[in-house]
Design a protein around this motif. Sequence first.
Motif, PDB file in Angstrom:
ATOM      1  N   HIS A  94      80.859  40.173  15.646  1.00 19.39           N
ATOM      2  CA  HIS A  94      81.474  40.820  14.482  1.00 19.39           C
ATOM      3  C   HIS A  94      81.976  42.220  14.848  1.00 19.39           C
ATOM      4  O   HIS A  94      83.093  42.601  14.509  1.00 19.39           O
ATOM      5  CB  HIS A  94      80.464  40.940  13.330  1.00 19.39           C
ATOM      6  CG  HIS A  94      80.280  39.677  12.546  1.00 19.39           C
ATOM      7  ND1 HIS A  94      79.577  38.602  13.035  1.00 19.39           N
ATOM      8  CD2 HIS A  94      80.695  39.316  11.310  1.00 19.39           C
ATOM      9  CE1 HIS A  94      79.566  37.638  12.119  1.00 19.39           C
ATOM     10  NE2 HIS A  94      80.240  38.047  11.061  1.00 19.39           N
ATOM     11  N   GLY A 129      79.006  33.836  15.785  1.00 20.32           N
ATOM     12  CA  GLY A 129      80.348  33.295  15.579  1.00 20.32           C
ATOM     13  C   GLY A 129      81.345  33.834  16.584  1.00 20.32           C
ATOM     14  O   GLY A 129      81.059  34.772  17.318  1.00 20.32           O
ATOM     15  N   GLN A 130      82.546  33.231  16.588  1.00 19.20           N
ATOM     16  CA  GLN A 130      83.520  33.579  17.619  1.00 19.20           C
ATOM     17  C   GLN A 130      84.415  34.728  17.170  1.00 19.20           C
ATOM     18  O   GLN A 130      84.774  34.839  16.002  1.00 19.20           O
ATOM     19  CB  GLN A 130      84.422  32.403  17.971  1.00 19.20           C
ATOM     20  CG  GLN A 130      83.774  31.063  17.948  1.00 19.20           C
ATOM     21  CD  GLN A 130      84.148  30.325  16.683  1.00 19.20           C
ATOM     22  OE1 GLN A 130      83.778  30.695  15.587  1.00 19.20           O
ATOM     23  NE2 GLN A 130      84.887  29.266  16.840  1.00 19.20           N
ATOM     24  N   ALA A 156      88.184  33.907  15.360  1.00 13.87           N
ATOM     25  CA  ALA A 156      88.211  33.611  13.928  1.00 13.87           C
ATOM     26  C   ALA A 156      87.999  34.878  13.107  1.00 13.87           C
ATOM     27  O   ALA A 156      88.605  35.064  12.041  1.00 13.87           O
ATOM     28  CB  ALA A 156      87.133  32.586  13.604  1.00 13.87           C
ATOM     29  N   MET A 157      87.159  35.767  13.622  1.00 10.88           N
ATOM     30  CA  MET A 157      86.871  36.996  12.867  1.00 10.88           C
ATOM     31  C   MET A 157      88.008  38.009  12.969  1.00 10.88           C
ATOM     32  O   MET A 157      88.323  38.709  12.003  1.00 10.88           O
ATOM     33  CB  MET A 157      85.545  37.580  13.332  1.00 10.88           C
ATOM     34  CG  MET A 157      84.405  36.657  12.902  1.00 10.88           C
ATOM     35  SD  MET A 157      82.782  37.326  13.174  1.00 10.88           S
ATOM     36  CE  MET A 157      82.538  36.883  14.857  1.00 10.88           C
ATOM     37  N   ALA A 197      90.367  36.987  10.362  1.00  9.62           N
ATOM     38  CA  ALA A 197      89.926  37.383   9.020  1.00  9.62           C
ATOM     39  C   ALA A 197      90.173  38.876   8.804  1.00  9.62           C
ATOM     40  O   ALA A 197      90.684  39.283   7.762  1.00  9.62           O
ATOM     41  CB  ALA A 197      88.452  37.050   8.833  1.00  9.62           C
ATOM     42  N   TYR A 198      89.846  39.692   9.809  1.00 11.53           N
ATOM     43  CA  TYR A 198      90.016  41.143   9.652  1.00 11.53           C
ATOM     44  C   TYR A 198      91.494  41.538   9.601  1.00 11.53           C
ATOM     45  O   TYR A 198      91.858  42.534   8.992  1.00 11.53           O
ATOM     46  CB  TYR A 198      89.299  41.901  10.779  1.00 11.53           C
ATOM     47  CG  TYR A 198      87.781  41.774  10.739  1.00 11.53           C
ATOM     48  CD1 TYR A 198      87.074  41.881   9.535  1.00 11.53           C
ATOM     49  CD2 TYR A 198      87.040  41.542  11.901  1.00 11.53           C
ATOM     50  CE1 TYR A 198      85.691  41.763   9.501  1.00 11.53           C
ATOM     51  CE2 TYR A 198      85.660  41.427  11.875  1.00 11.53           C
ATOM     52  CZ  TYR A 198      84.987  41.531  10.668  1.00 11.53           C
ATOM     53  OH  TYR A 198      83.622  41.410  10.643  1.00 11.53           O
ATOM     54  N   ASP A 232      93.802  39.506   8.403  1.00  8.54           N
ATOM     55  CA  ASP A 232      94.394  38.683   7.349  1.00  8.54           C
ATOM     56  C   ASP A 232      95.517  37.792   7.891  1.00  8.54           C
ATOM     57  O   ASP A 232      96.588  37.684   7.316  1.00  8.54           O
ATOM     58  CB  ASP A 232      94.906  39.558   6.188  1.00  8.54           C
ATOM     59  CG  ASP A 232      94.966  38.773   4.879  1.00  8.54           C
ATOM     60  OD1 ASP A 232      94.395  37.659   4.842  1.00  8.54           O
ATOM     61  OD2 ASP A 232      95.597  39.255   3.927  1.00  8.54           O
ATOM     62  N   TYR A 247      93.992  31.391  11.187  1.00  7.98           N
ATOM     63  CA  TYR A 247      93.329  31.120  12.464  1.00  7.98           C
ATOM     64  C   TYR A 247      93.300  29.634  12.748  1.00  7.98           C
ATOM     65  O   TYR A 247      93.041  28.826  11.854  1.00  7.98           O
ATOM     66  CB  TYR A 247      91.883  31.639  12.430  1.00  7.98           C
ATOM     67  CG  TYR A 247      91.099  31.278  13.680  1.00  7.98           C
ATOM     68  CD1 TYR A 247      91.311  31.968  14.874  1.00  7.98           C
ATOM     69  CD2 TYR A 247      90.162  30.241  13.675  1.00  7.98           C
ATOM     70  CE1 TYR A 247      90.611  31.639  16.030  1.00  7.98           C
ATOM     71  CE2 TYR A 247      89.449  29.908  14.831  1.00  7.98           C
ATOM     72  CZ  TYR A 247      89.685  30.612  16.004  1.00  7.98           C
ATOM     73  OH  TYR A 247      89.003  30.276  17.147  1.00  7.98           O
ATOM     74  N   ALA A 297      82.919  31.263  11.160  1.00  5.26           N
ATOM     75  CA  ALA A 297      82.952  32.692  11.484  1.00  5.26           C
ATOM     76  C   ALA A 297      84.034  33.405  10.666  1.00  5.26           C
ATOM     77  O   ALA A 297      83.873  34.551  10.259  1.00  5.26           O
ATOM     78  CB  ALA A 297      83.204  32.890  12.978  1.00  5.26           C
ATOM     79  N   TRP A 298      85.125  32.713  10.420  1.00 12.32           N
ATOM     80  CA  TRP A 298      86.208  33.264   9.596  1.00 12.32           C
ATOM     81  C   TRP A 298      85.681  33.602   8.197  1.00 12.32           C
ATOM     82  O   TRP A 298      85.893  34.707   7.682  1.00 12.32           O
ATOM     83  CB  TRP A 298      87.352  32.239   9.528  1.00 12.32           C
ATOM     84  CG  TRP A 298      88.498  32.634   8.654  1.00 12.32           C
ATOM     85  CD1 TRP A 298      89.561  33.417   9.001  1.00 12.32           C
ATOM     86  CD2 TRP A 298      88.702  32.253   7.282  1.00 12.32           C
ATOM     87  NE1 TRP A 298      90.414  33.555   7.929  1.00 12.32           N
ATOM     88  CE2 TRP A 298      89.916  32.853   6.860  1.00 12.32           C
ATOM     89  CE3 TRP A 298      87.988  31.473   6.371  1.00 12.32           C
ATOM     90  CZ2 TRP A 298      90.424  32.694   5.568  1.00 12.32           C
ATOM     91  CZ3 TRP A 298      88.490  31.309   5.091  1.00 12.32           C
ATOM     92  CH2 TRP A 298      89.701  31.911   4.698  1.00 12.32           C
TER      93      TRP A 298
END
Lengths: 251, 312
Positions: free
Chosen positions: A94, A124-125, A128-129, A132-133, A135, A138, B102-103
């Motif tokens: 994260h 988590g990977q 993907a994060m 998300a950060y 926007d 993915y 994770a997303w």
Amino acid sequence: MNIVVAIKHIPSIADDLPVKGNNVDFDSVDFVLNEWDEHSIEQAVLIKEAVGGTVTVIGVDLIGELDNALHLALAKGADKVAKITADDPAADSHTQAKWLAEAVKGMGADMVFAGVQASNDIDGQIGAMIAAYLDMPYIGGTSAIEVSGSAATVSKEFPGGVGMKYSITLPFVAGVQSAPKPPRYAPVSKVRQMAQTATVEKIAPTGEASSGLAFKKMAPPVATGHAEMIEGSSKEVAAKIVELLKSKGLA
Amino acid sequence: MSNDVFVITEHMDGKFSDVSFELVGKAKELAKAWGGQAVAVVVGSGIASNVFASDSTIHIDDAALSHFNPEAYGKVVEALVKERSPRLVMFGWTVTGMDMAAWLSARLGVACAAYVKNIGADLTMSCAAYGGKLTAEVAPEGGMAIAACLAGSFPVEAGQGSTAAVTMASPVDLNSLKMKFVEATKPAGGDVDITSQTKLVSIGRGIGGKENMELAEELAQKLGAVVSASRPVVDAGWLPRTRQVGKSGLKVKPKLYLMLGISGAPEHLEGMQSAELIIAVNTDKKAPIFNVAHYGATADLFEVAEAMVELL
Ligand SMILES: Cc1cc2nc3c(=O)[nH]c(=O)nc-3n(C[C@H](O)[C@H](O)[C@H](O)COP(=O)(O)OP(=O)(O)OC[C@H]3O[C@@H](n4cnc5c(N)ncnc54)[C@H](O)[C@@H]3O)c2cc1C
Ligand SMILES: Cc1cc2nc3c(=O)[nH]c(=O)nc-3n(C[C@H](O)[C@H](O)[C@H](O)COP(=O)(O)OP(=O)(O)OC[C@H]3O[C@@H](n4cnc5c(N)ncnc54)[C@H](O)[C@@H]3O)c2cc1C
């Protein structure tokens, strides 16, 4: 085409992994590039070769040894490299994803690639994060990415050899499983040349995120069973395996 | 936050994968301990969803969801989780679950654990980290958590049932997606089917190079077996994709699975751990495969394979 590849430096699983407290003893392990990052670098360079553009490789420098991996990336065809100077070997996915997302924000990326996973992605990977950060959409597990105009055709792998193709409007983030070709090998001489001539951009970590996980324990798995070990020289081992197979009607 | 446990199920061609049932079974156990409900969540279109032993099943049905689409599925799950606020959201750590877990964690600021093998009633999660060489025990600091679980961690049967599904329209607009499904491609046929073999000699990265595959073929021939492999061997182009065992390959259950130079990463184990006799040869005495194999030897695969060829 502006492609940013986020790489992850991780403890090598080829070695013993000593534990200190509730985590890996980061002082006594070698850090290596995550295996799947090789594929994401290759995928990015293949796209650049096909349609032109710039490949920037960026990673979080956890232990002050990322330069090697960055030089290797340059030797394999990346154009620019950058490191987020963190000196925090325990930074979780994260945290790294947040720092990477903040750094990528100013780069005008059309695509961001990361390896599909890393063996220390306990929370988590990062791909993907980062998505998300930032926007952005993915897609992980990719086996081929082709760009045409403002969209990409992305092949994603499913079990048993099934594939699904998607059309994705740029920008997006991909977790690369494999490039359409095995990653190229860069001659050591070229890596050395990069080490002497290249500049690695340094970026201070900005932004904060947390995995929200407390580590309670880290240890080798409590085996519910362990193989019955066949001892002896290789010849003896072979003889014992053959004997075992014969006794079970399997040879 | 409720005490419910959501399971994000997965399916292909109208059939749910085993991991969905495994998770529903575990969800029931946890929900019962917490006084909540185990809720199976089906995202798709026109799927027969009354197959779970869940306390309830929600089927989000929309034509735009007929094939897995990470963006669409992710948004639907996000909206549902936000609205219902379950204590735990379970995904499979699979090619689809990995696109969302994770997303969702980063979107919602909810803790996520990956490679999960087990979950306690206190929400302590055991994860197979570092290729299975270490187990990490982690617990969420907040109340809610997301768990992405390895396939094969819980029994399938406990999740099988016939709970009627409640069908609902998508909670989010699916008309302006950036990601669109184009087509599915099936594997090329023609090669041997490793899932129907009684004996497999399975080769890992330890084989070192294509030139060494001959030795594996020779040993397999002597044993009346077929050669299969771990993913890196296939990625390197030393064997066709049809020979790959594991998470993104095929699941096999032969009478003999002889492994040469395979470490035993969780993704490989998913494909072979129910083989009847597993024998592993590996130079690393700490290779995780020795926790799964029935017989093992810390030895050089080339020496052992050559000696076996001579003896057979
Ligand atoms: C899959 C794979 C591909 C490789 N491709 C190349 C290549 O194209 N050209 C080449 O000269 N060498 C390549 N190597 C060799 C690798 O980079 C060596 O580790 C490195 O040359 C230095 O070895 P070392 O033992 O001195 O240091 P090490 O302690 O092994 O590592 C030193 C530094 O090398 C980097 N490194 C280690 N392993 C990798 C890796 N797999 N990928 C990227 N960086 C890594 C790390 O950043 C580390 O800081 C590859 C290795 C592997 C496993
Ligand atoms: C989404 C996803 C899906 C995946 N799907 C699959 C899948 O379907 N199948 C799969 O296999 N993997 C899959 N993987 C990859 C998986 O994570 C591992 O990288 C892979 O299983 C490792 O293969 P390996 O054991 O052959 O290689 P390694 O882990 O590199 O192990 C090689 C082993 O060989 C041993 N060795 C080396 N030399 C010798 C020698 N001379 N004699 C004896 N032993 C030797 C080493 O000690 C080591 O244990 C997937 C990964 C991801 C991210």
